[in-house]
Design a protein around this motif. Structure first.
Motif, mmCIF file in Angstrom:
data_model
loop_
_atom_site.group_PDB
_atom_site.id
_atom_site.type_symbol
_atom_site.label_atom_id
_atom_site.label_comp_id
_atom_site.label_asym_id
_atom_site.label_seq_id
_atom_site.Cartn_x
_atom_site.Cartn_y
_atom_site.Cartn_z
ATOM 1 N N MET A 203 47.445 24.228 43.559
ATOM 2 C CA MET A 203 47.887 25.026 42.423
ATOM 3 C C MET A 203 46.694 25.568 41.630
ATOM 4 S SD MET A 203 50.634 26.034 41.077
ATOM 5 C CE MET A 203 51.355 26.620 39.611
ATOM 6 N N ARG A 204 45.680 24.708 41.523
ATOM 7 C CA ARG A 204 44.500 25.126 40.779
ATOM 8 C C ARG A 204 43.764 26.254 41.515
ATOM 9 N NH1 ARG A 204 39.792 21.107 38.477
ATOM 10 N NH2 ARG A 204 38.452 22.766 37.747
ATOM 11 N N ASP A 205 43.727 26.167 42.842
ATOM 12 C CA ASP A 205 43.084 27.221 43.629
ATOM 13 C C ASP A 205 43.815 28.554 43.464
ATOM 14 O OD1 ASP A 205 41.158 25.499 44.599
ATOM 15 O OD2 ASP A 205 42.307 24.997 46.410
ATOM 16 N N LEU A 206 45.130 28.502 43.401
ATOM 17 C CA LEU A 206 45.912 29.725 43.206
ATOM 18 C C LEU A 206 45.602 30.357 41.851
ATOM 19 C CD1 LEU A 206 48.120 31.647 44.229
ATOM 20 C CD2 LEU A 206 49.782 30.173 43.084
ATOM 21 N N LEU A 207 45.433 29.522 40.829
ATOM 22 C CA LEU A 207 45.098 30.030 39.496
ATOM 23 C C LEU A 207 43.733 30.719 39.505
ATOM 24 C CD1 LEU A 207 45.795 30.208 36.473
ATOM 25 C CD2 LEU A 207 44.610 28.036 36.198
ATOM 26 N N PHE A 208 42.747 30.075 40.141
ATOM 27 C CA PHE A 208 41.420 30.675 40.217
ATOM 28 C C PHE A 208 41.432 31.962 41.047
ATOM 29 C CE2 PHE A 208 39.421 26.330 39.388
ATOM 30 C CZ PHE A 208 39.200 26.625 38.045
ATOM 31 N N PHE A 209 42.192 31.967 42.130
ATOM 32 C CA PHE A 209 42.297 33.170 42.950
ATOM 33 C C PHE A 209 42.913 34.309 42.151
ATOM 34 C CE2 PHE A 209 44.911 35.839 45.727
ATOM 35 C CZ PHE A 209 43.921 36.367 46.538
ATOM 36 N N THR A 210 43.981 34.023 41.398
ATOM 37 C CA THR A 210 44.653 35.046 40.602
ATOM 38 C C THR A 210 43.733 35.582 39.508
ATOM 39 O OG1 THR A 210 46.756 33.956 41.024
ATOM 40 C CG2 THR A 210 46.707 35.552 39.240
ATOM 41 N N LEU A 211 43.051 34.677 38.825
ATOM 42 C CA LEU A 211 42.126 35.112 37.769
ATOM 43 C C LEU A 211 40.967 35.929 38.350
ATOM 44 C CD1 LEU A 211 41.917 31.967 35.468
ATOM 45 C CD2 LEU A 211 42.847 34.212 34.888
ATOM 46 N N GLY A 212 40.414 35.491 39.462
ATOM 47 C CA GLY A 212 39.306 36.215 40.081
ATOM 48 C C GLY A 212 39.720 37.597 40.552
ATOM 49 N N THR A 213 40.901 37.680 41.161
ATOM 50 C CA THR A 213 41.387 38.972 41.628
ATOM 51 C C THR A 213 41.652 39.912 40.463
ATOM 52 O OG1 THR A 213 42.390 37.891 43.533
ATOM 53 C CG2 THR A 213 43.169 40.091 43.008
ATOM 54 N N THR A 214 42.244 39.397 39.409
ATOM 55 C CA THR A 214 42.548 40.221 38.239
ATOM 56 C C THR A 214 41.270 40.703 37.560
ATOM 57 O OG1 THR A 214 44.598 39.009 37.894
ATOM 58 C CG2 THR A 214 43.779 40.292 36.044
ATOM 59 N N LEU A 215 40.348 39.794 37.311
ATOM 60 C CA LEU A 215 39.100 40.189 36.648
ATOM 61 C C LEU A 215 38.263 41.107 37.536
ATOM 62 C CD1 LEU A 215 38.068 36.840 34.934
ATOM 63 C CD2 LEU A 215 38.963 38.910 33.853
ATOM 64 N N GLY A 216 38.234 40.846 38.827
ATOM 65 C CA GLY A 216 37.500 41.709 39.738
ATOM 66 C C GLY A 216 38.091 43.104 39.792
ATOM 67 N N GLY A 217 39.408 43.186 39.802
ATOM 68 C CA GLY A 217 40.064 44.499 39.803
ATOM 69 C C GLY A 217 39.803 45.265 38.520
ATOM 70 N N MET A 218 39.843 44.564 37.411
ATOM 71 C CA MET A 218 39.588 45.226 36.134
ATOM 72 C C MET A 218 38.149 45.721 36.044
ATOM 73 S SD MET A 218 41.719 42.683 33.637
ATOM 74 C CE MET A 218 41.290 43.484 32.121
ATOM 75 N N CYS A 219 37.196 44.916 36.517
ATOM 76 C CA CYS A 219 35.791 45.348 36.506
ATOM 77 C C CYS A 219 35.580 46.526 37.450
ATOM 78 C CB CYS A 219 34.886 44.190 36.907
ATOM 79 S SG CYS A 219 34.795 42.892 35.668
ATOM 80 N N GLY A 220 36.232 46.497 38.599
ATOM 81 C CA GLY A 220 36.114 47.598 39.544
ATOM 82 C C GLY A 220 36.649 48.898 38.980
ATOM 83 N N VAL A 221 37.806 48.841 38.352
ATOM 84 C CA VAL A 221 38.394 50.046 37.752
ATOM 85 C C VAL A 221 37.514 50.554 36.612
ATOM 86 C CG1 VAL A 221 40.360 50.889 36.418
ATOM 87 C CG2 VAL A 221 40.742 49.521 38.455
#
Length: 54
Positions: free
Chosen positions: A1-19
């Motif tokens: 569950m913790r890995d899913l949280l980190f994956f979701t946060l990383g994907t969201t922050l990475g997408g926002m930085c990319g945009v």
């Protein structure tokens, strides 16, 4: 569950930085005037209209 949280946060922050980076690069390109040359060539085949003018 913790890995899913980190994956979701990383994907969201990475997408926002990319945009954000792509927006900054596009704004920089338009401010240098390169975008105007591309826009003129793309609009070369359009029909001029006088809508909205008296």
């Amino acid at each position: 569950m913790r890995d899913l949280l980190f994956f979701t946060l990383g994907t969201t922050l990475g997408g926002m930085c990319g945009v954000a980076c792509m927006c900054v690069l596009q704004i920089n390109r338009l401010s240098e005037g390169k975008g105007d040359l591309d826009a003129e060539t793309k609009r070369a085949d359009t029909v001029p209209t006088d809508r909205g003018r008296s």
